[in-house]
Design an enzyme around this catalytic site. Structure first.
Site, PDB file in Angstrom:
ATOM      1  N   HIS A   1      -8.031  -5.502   0.371  1.00  0.00           N
ATOM      2  CA  HIS A   1      -6.725  -4.848   0.420  1.00  0.00           C
ATOM      3  C   HIS A   1      -5.911  -5.280   1.632  1.00  0.00           C
ATOM      4  O   HIS A   1      -4.689  -5.448   1.548  1.00  0.00           O
ATOM      5  CB  HIS A   1      -6.937  -3.326   0.429  1.00  0.00           C
ATOM      6  CG  HIS A   1      -5.676  -2.530   0.385  1.00  0.00           C
ATOM      7  ND1 HIS A   1      -4.782  -2.593  -0.662  1.00  0.00           N
ATOM      8  CD2 HIS A   1      -5.153  -1.621   1.266  1.00  0.00           C
ATOM      9  CE1 HIS A   1      -3.772  -1.768  -0.440  1.00  0.00           C
ATOM     10  NE2 HIS A   1      -3.959  -1.172   0.721  1.00  0.00           N
TER      11      HIS A   1
ATOM     12  N   SER B   1       0.843  -1.188   0.000  1.00  0.00           N
ATOM     13  CA  SER B   1       0.000   0.000   0.000  1.00  0.00           C
ATOM     14  C   SER B   1       0.887   1.250   0.000  1.00  0.00           C
ATOM     15  O   SER B   1       1.725   1.396  -0.877  1.00  0.00           O
ATOM     16  CB  SER B   1      -0.958  -0.049   1.198  1.00  0.00           C
ATOM     17  OG  SER B   1      -1.998   0.885   1.070  1.00  0.00           O
TER      18      SER B   1
ATOM     19  N   ASP C   1      -8.906  -7.264  -3.783  1.00  0.00           N
ATOM     20  CA  ASP C   1      -8.620  -5.863  -3.446  1.00  0.00           C
ATOM     21  C   ASP C   1      -9.404  -4.932  -4.367  1.00  0.00           C
ATOM     22  O   ASP C   1      -9.187  -4.901  -5.578  1.00  0.00           O
ATOM     23  CB  ASP C   1      -7.122  -5.612  -3.593  1.00  0.00           C
ATOM     24  CG  ASP C   1      -6.665  -4.276  -3.032  1.00  0.00           C
ATOM     25  OD1 ASP C   1      -7.513  -3.386  -2.794  1.00  0.00           O
ATOM     26  OD2 ASP C   1      -5.444  -4.119  -2.827  1.00  0.00           O
TER      27      ASP C   1
END
Length: 405
Positions: free
Chosen positions: A375, A182, A345
């Site tokens: 995610h 991320s 995700d």
């Protein structure tokens, strides 16, 4: 998974105006790097008094060849591994990856995890004392008046520049592996593009080459929630006793929905009410209670102004900016690279990782993490992530330098 905490949130004392680590709080496992000069910023100007909090595991080899850099996501920190203890209100967020015999085997590897610049768990950020800022008139400030709303705009490149200073201070010329997911993946790809000679291998998880329109749209809702809170006070709330907790809590609720997957939420919560509450008469559904719990947790360990600074830095992420575009920028990467996405995700869909893998010359085929958790799968599916870590580190496994004393 439990849908409600063992201790109900309403039984806890109200959170403070900020959940930031501040001078006088327990240090825990943190160490600090202090820059010797102001940090020039990509947006202009400079940031004086930069400090990065960091934690380490294992022992650095005499030839310094066994260092691994782990980069955290938006609301993470340096506490990658370890228990809840004074100074660390949450357990390590990748506990299953770091330690003897694990993928990041600390009998062999020296693992370094900094709290990102602009963060709130020991590194310089909006809750930190501003050099030359004087004392707060409220008398509540610890270590001087906080930066607050005067904290400058940061980019991922600024954050990597600060981390490069940490590497220099540790005597690490080249990381055996740089990895992150991320927001941490954004910094990891910036490391590989800005410092290819210092990046021995690269693992990018659930991330992208640039922030997309949808990323920015979700982020804008969260930023507005915080800034529209009457206790935001232009970011200068840290020593007033009242912080924008409602706004940060709302931002967290929105974000958390994007971090998970619809089938998981449906399977866990469906349309069930929370306990004896009646949604037809002012009560909550169980899924709403779940979001309330995560909002309260974040308010107790994070700072709203850091959330704003880091979210804006994520919005600014564009590896091709000023480098001739994304293709030209990623062509600079020379490290053996694995790029992985999570099949469920919806925030960073797999097409974004496929694009990264296609444009990085040294990347293998894109890997797919199978997960029901959206995610957050990059944090939860540690066995699958560990397999990729071992694959990248196997060619360069060092001799055993000894355990951390």
């Amino acid at each position: 998974m439990s849908t409600v905490p063992a201790t109900p949130d309403h039984a806890l004392p109200p959170p403070a105006a900020t959940g930031a680590w501040r001078e006088g709080d327990p240090v825990g496992r943190r160490r600090w790097y202090a820059a010797s000069a102001p940090l020039p910023l990509e947006a202009g100007g400079e940031l004086p008094g930069v400090r990065l909090a960091f934690e380490t595991w294992g022992r650095l080899a005499p030839d310094r060849s066994n260092a691994v850099l782990v980069l955290h996501a938006l609301t993470g920190d340096s506490h990658v591994a370890g228990p809840v203890e004074p100074g660390h209100p949450s357990p390590g967020w990748w506990n299953a990856l770091v330690g003897p015999g694990r993928a990041l085997d600390t009998d062999h590897w020296f693992v370094v995890a900094p709290n990102v610049l602009g963060g709130c768990q020991g590194s310089t950020g909006p809750a930190s004392p501003r050099p030359g800022g004087g004392q707060s008139g409220s008398g509540r400030s610890r270590g001087g008046r906080p930066w607050g709303g005067a904290f400058p705009f940061l980019t991922q490149r600024d954050q990597v520049a600060a981390e490069a200073g940490l590497a220099d201070a540790l005597g690490i010329d080249r990381w055996a592996l740089v990895l992150g997911g991320s927001m941490g993946g954004m910094r990891a790809v910036e490391w590989a593009v800005s410092h290819p000679e210092r990046t021995g291998a690269l693992l990018l998880l659930a991330t992208s080459a640039e922030a997309s329109a949808e990323h920015i749209a979700w982020a804008d809702i969260q930023l507005r929630a915080i800034r529209d809170d009457p206790h935001w006070q232009g970011g200068d709330y840290h020593d007033t006793g009242r912080g924008p907790l409602a706004g940060l809590g709302l931002a967290r609720r929105v974000a958390h929905v994007t971090y998970r997957a619809e089938p998981e939420l449906q399977a866990r919560f469906g349309r069930l009410p929370q306990g004896a509450e009646d949604p037809w008469h002012g009560g909550r559904y169980r899924v709403a209670s779940y979001l309330d719990h995560h909002a309260d947790k974040l308010n107790r360990r994070f700072d709203a102004a850091s959330y704003v600074v880091l979210t804006e830095a994520m919005n600014a992420h564009d590896v091709g900016r000023g480098r001739g575009g994304t293709r030209a920028a990623l062509a600079r990467v020379t490290a053996p690279t694995l790029v992985a996405g999570v099949d469920s995700d919806r925030l960073y869909p797999l097409a974004q990782q496929e694009r990264l893998a296609a444009l990085i010359p040294s990347a293998d085929r894109v890997r797919v993490v199978e997960s029901a958790y959206g995610h957050d799968g990059f944090l939860i599916e540690t066995e699958q992530v560990g397999t990729m870590v071992r694959e990248l580190l196997a060619p360069s496994a060092p001799t055993r330098p000894g355990r951390d004393p």
